[in-house]
Design a protein around this motif. Structure first.
Motif, short mmCIF file in Angstrom:
data_model
loop_
_atom_site.label_atom_id
_atom_site.label_comp_id
_atom_site.label_asym_id
_atom_site.label_seq_id
_atom_site.Cartn_x
_atom_site.Cartn_y
_atom_site.Cartn_z
N ALA A 194 0.92 -1.18 0.15
CA ALA A 194 -0.01 0.06 -0.20
C ALA A 194 0.75 1.07 -0.10
O ALA A 194 0.54 2.56 -0.54
N GLY A 195 1.94 0.98 1.05
CA GLY A 195 2.93 2.35 1.00
C GLY A 195 3.87 2.39 -0.83
O GLY A 195 3.78 3.61 -1.00
N ALA A 196 4.19 1.50 -0.75
CA ALA A 196 5.35 1.47 -2.88
C ALA A 196 3.77 1.92 -3.94
O ALA A 196 3.71 3.10 -4.56
N VAL A 197 2.03 1.92 -3.89
CA VAL A 197 1.36 2.06 -4.72
C VAL A 197 0.74 3.74 -4.27
O VAL A 197 0.83 4.41 -5.67
N SER A 198 0.72 4.24 -3.08
CA SER A 198 0.49 5.55 -2.87
C SER A 198 1.39 6.56 -2.77
O SER A 198 0.84 7.26 -3.41
N GLY A 199 2.72 5.84 -2.80
CA GLY A 199 3.20 6.80 -2.94
C GLY A 199 4.26 6.93 -4.64
O GLY A 199 4.29 7.97 -4.83
N ALA A 200 3.40 6.11 -5.04
CA ALA A 200 3.93 6.08 -6.73
C ALA A 200 3.25 6.78 -7.28
O ALA A 200 3.53 8.22 -7.91
N ILE A 201 2.30 6.82 -6.89
CA ILE A 201 0.60 8.11 -7.18
C ILE A 201 0.72 9.06 -7.16
O ILE A 201 1.04 10.62 -8.00
N ALA A 202 1.14 9.48 -5.75
CA ALA A 202 1.42 11.00 -4.74
C ALA A 202 2.57 11.44 -5.93
O ALA A 202 2.79 12.73 -6.31
N ALA A 203 3.94 10.34 -6.37
CA ALA A 203 5.04 11.34 -5.95
C ALA A 203 4.98 11.89 -8.02
O ALA A 203 5.22 12.88 -8.53
N ILE A 204 3.59 11.22 -8.57
CA ILE A 204 3.42 11.49 -10.37
C ILE A 204 2.99 12.75 -10.33
O ILE A 204 3.20 13.96 -10.80
N LEU A 205 1.94 12.54 -9.60
CA LEU A 205 0.85 14.45 -9.25
C LEU A 205 2.03 15.44 -8.73
O LEU A 205 1.45 16.48 -9.43
N THR A 206 2.67 15.23 -8.22
CA THR A 206 3.17 16.32 -7.53
C THR A 206 4.59 16.84 -8.21
O THR A 206 5.05 17.80 -7.73
N LEU A 207 5.18 16.26 -9.07
CA LEU A 207 6.37 16.00 -9.24
C LEU A 207 6.98 17.41 -10.30
O LEU A 207 7.96 18.56 -9.67
N VAL A 212 10.88 22.37 -9.62
CA VAL A 212 11.00 23.77 -8.88
C VAL A 212 11.50 24.04 -8.05
O VAL A 212 12.26 24.84 -7.68
N LYS A 213 11.21 23.05 -6.84
CA LYS A 213 11.55 23.34 -5.72
C LYS A 213 13.55 23.26 -5.86
O LYS A 213 14.05 23.85 -5.01
N THR A 214 13.50 22.31 -6.69
CA THR A 214 14.99 21.59 -6.71
C THR A 214 15.77 23.04 -7.72
O THR A 214 17.13 23.82 -6.94
N ARG A 242 5.99 28.02 -15.25
CA ARG A 242 5.68 29.16 -16.85
C ARG A 242 6.80 28.59 -17.93
O ARG A 242 6.94 27.62 -19.04
N ASN A 243 7.68 29.08 -16.73
CA ASN A 243 9.23 29.30 -17.53
C ASN A 243 9.25 27.62 -18.10
O ASN A 243 10.50 27.83 -19.16
N ILE A 244 9.78 26.86 -17.43
CA ILE A 244 9.80 25.65 -17.62
C ILE A 244 9.57 24.48 -19.36
O ILE A 244 10.22 24.52 -19.53
N TRP A 245 7.79 25.46 -18.37
CA TRP A 245 7.04 24.19 -19.66
C TRP A 245 7.45 25.48 -21.19
O TRP A 245 7.28 24.72 -21.97
N ILE A 246 7.62 26.60 -20.98
CA ILE A 246 8.14 27.46 -21.96
C ILE A 246 9.34 26.97 -23.16
O ILE A 246 10.31 27.11 -24.10
N ASP A 247 10.31 26.46 -21.99
CA ASP A 247 12.07 26.31 -22.41
C ASP A 247 12.05 24.74 -22.70
O ASP A 247 12.70 24.81 -23.72
N MET A 248 11.06 23.81 -21.59
CA MET A 248 12.21 22.41 -21.80
C MET A 248 10.20 21.69 -22.67
O MET A 248 10.46 20.86 -22.77
N GLY A 249 8.78 22.94 -22.64
CA GLY A 249 7.85 21.86 -22.38
C GLY A 249 7.60 20.63 -20.90
O GLY A 249 8.13 20.99 -20.03
N TYR A 250 7.00 19.65 -21.34
CA TYR A 250 6.04 19.69 -19.73
C TYR A 250 7.32 17.94 -19.24
O TYR A 250 7.36 17.69 -18.49
N ARG A 251 8.41 17.94 -20.55
CA ARG A 251 9.56 17.10 -20.19
C ARG A 251 10.52 17.77 -18.94
O ARG A 251 10.99 17.53 -18.18
N GLY A 252 10.68 19.10 -19.18
CA GLY A 252 10.92 20.11 -18.44
C GLY A 252 10.33 19.76 -17.32
O GLY A 252 11.02 18.90 -15.57
N LEU A 253 8.90 19.53 -16.95
CA LEU A 253 8.20 20.09 -15.61
C LEU A 253 8.28 18.70 -14.63
O LEU A 253 8.01 18.28 -13.74
#
Length: 294
Positions: A194-207, A212-214, A242-253
């Motif tokens: 349950a921890g692995a499944v829920s952690g993976a879902i949350a990690a993807i949605l908040t990446l 940005v934080k890094t 927005r700047n990351i999206w402009i420069d690199m698209g979804y791959r950057g985000l």
């Protein structure tokens, strides 16, 4: 809201025992995920040339050390808030873990945020921990007390939704697995899965918020290393996205997608299963002591 407060289960553990259980899990998790965190930070910080080799490794290592007290505060507060809502206030429903998880992470982030900023400054200047107070005094003298919470915004935007999603999905998946296997209580395998499944879902949605934080932390470290004092107001989280999206698209985000998922999913699994194991140990210990006292 139900008809009345629910009955708290017997042999409940104390906050100190919760802290011991979460602390042991945090140490094991930190040792496990540090190498994977190095890879993730390298991918997210490709445009930050000053952080290379050993500096990246030290940056990641100290992040994991700082994660231990944050995790102790976070897990203990979560259990206390969840039990308060369920057993003292009488609230029931799947939304309880979501609320308790979000509030617990908000509190932990607010407490740890100044230490995170000081740690970043110390690394950029390569200062030893013995000069911690000097570093804090310098930061406050230069920018004021509120500057110690710089980076709090993107951290909250990443960690609070992550925690809310994580606990919501964890409690849901755990209950379904217990029902599927007709288990009277949560086993190590069930909590790990349950921890692995829920952690993976949350990690993807908040990446994107993690990216940005890094970026913000590394930019701050570069400025400190060069002795640069910025007169410009730091870019907001949304502007950076927005700047990351402009420069690199979804791959950057979603930079560092695979390392983050590979890191977070097993880390969440190790942390929660160790924590649940520790709580079970203390619950059985308390129950035995209560029986001996009869």
């Amino acid at each position: 809201m139900g008809e009345g407060p629910a009955v708290r289960p017997s042999a409940a553990i104390t906050p100190v025992q919760q802290m011991l259980a979460s602390g042991s899990g945090a140490v094991l998790t930190s040792l496990f995920v540090t190498p994977l965190d190095v890879v993730k930070i390298r991918l997210q910080a490709q445009q930050a040339p000053l952080y290379k080799g050993t500096d990246i490794k030290l940056f990641s290592f100290h992040r994991q050390v700082m994660a231990v007290p944050a995790t102790v505060i976070y897990f203990t507060c979560y259990d206390q808030l969840r039990d308060f809502l369920r057993y003292s206030m009488g609230y029931q429903g799947d939304h309880i873990p979501l609320i308790a998880g979000g509030l617990a992470r908000l509190g932990a982030v607010s407490v740890i945020s100044p230490l995170e900023l000081v740690r970043t400054k110390m690394q950029s200047r390569k200062l030893p921990y013995s000069e911690l107070m000097v570093c804090i005094h310098s930061a406050v003298a230069q920018d004021g007390w509120l500057s110690l919470w710089r980076g709090w915004g993107p951290t909250v935007l990443r960690d609070v939704p992550f925690s809310a999603l994580y606990w919501f999905n964890y409690e849901l998946v755990k209950a379904q697995l217990c029902e599927w296997y007709r288990a009277p209580q949560t086993s190590f395998t069930i909590s790990f899965t349950a921890g692995a499944v829920s952690g993976a879902i949350a990690a993807i949605l908040t990446l994107p918020f993690d990216v940005v934080k890094t970026r913000k932390q590394i930019q701050l470290g570069e400025m400190e290393a060069l002795g640069v004092v910025s007169v410009k107001k730091p870019s907001s989280t949304w502007n950076m996205m927005r700047n990351i999206w402009i420069d690199m698209g979804y791959r950057g985000l979603f930079a560092g997608f695979l390392p983050r998922v590979i890191k977070v999913a097993p880390a969440c699994a190790v942390m929660i299963s160790t924590y649940e194991f520790g709580k079970t140990f203390f619950q059985e210990r308390n129950l035995n002591q209560a029986r001996c006292g009869l």
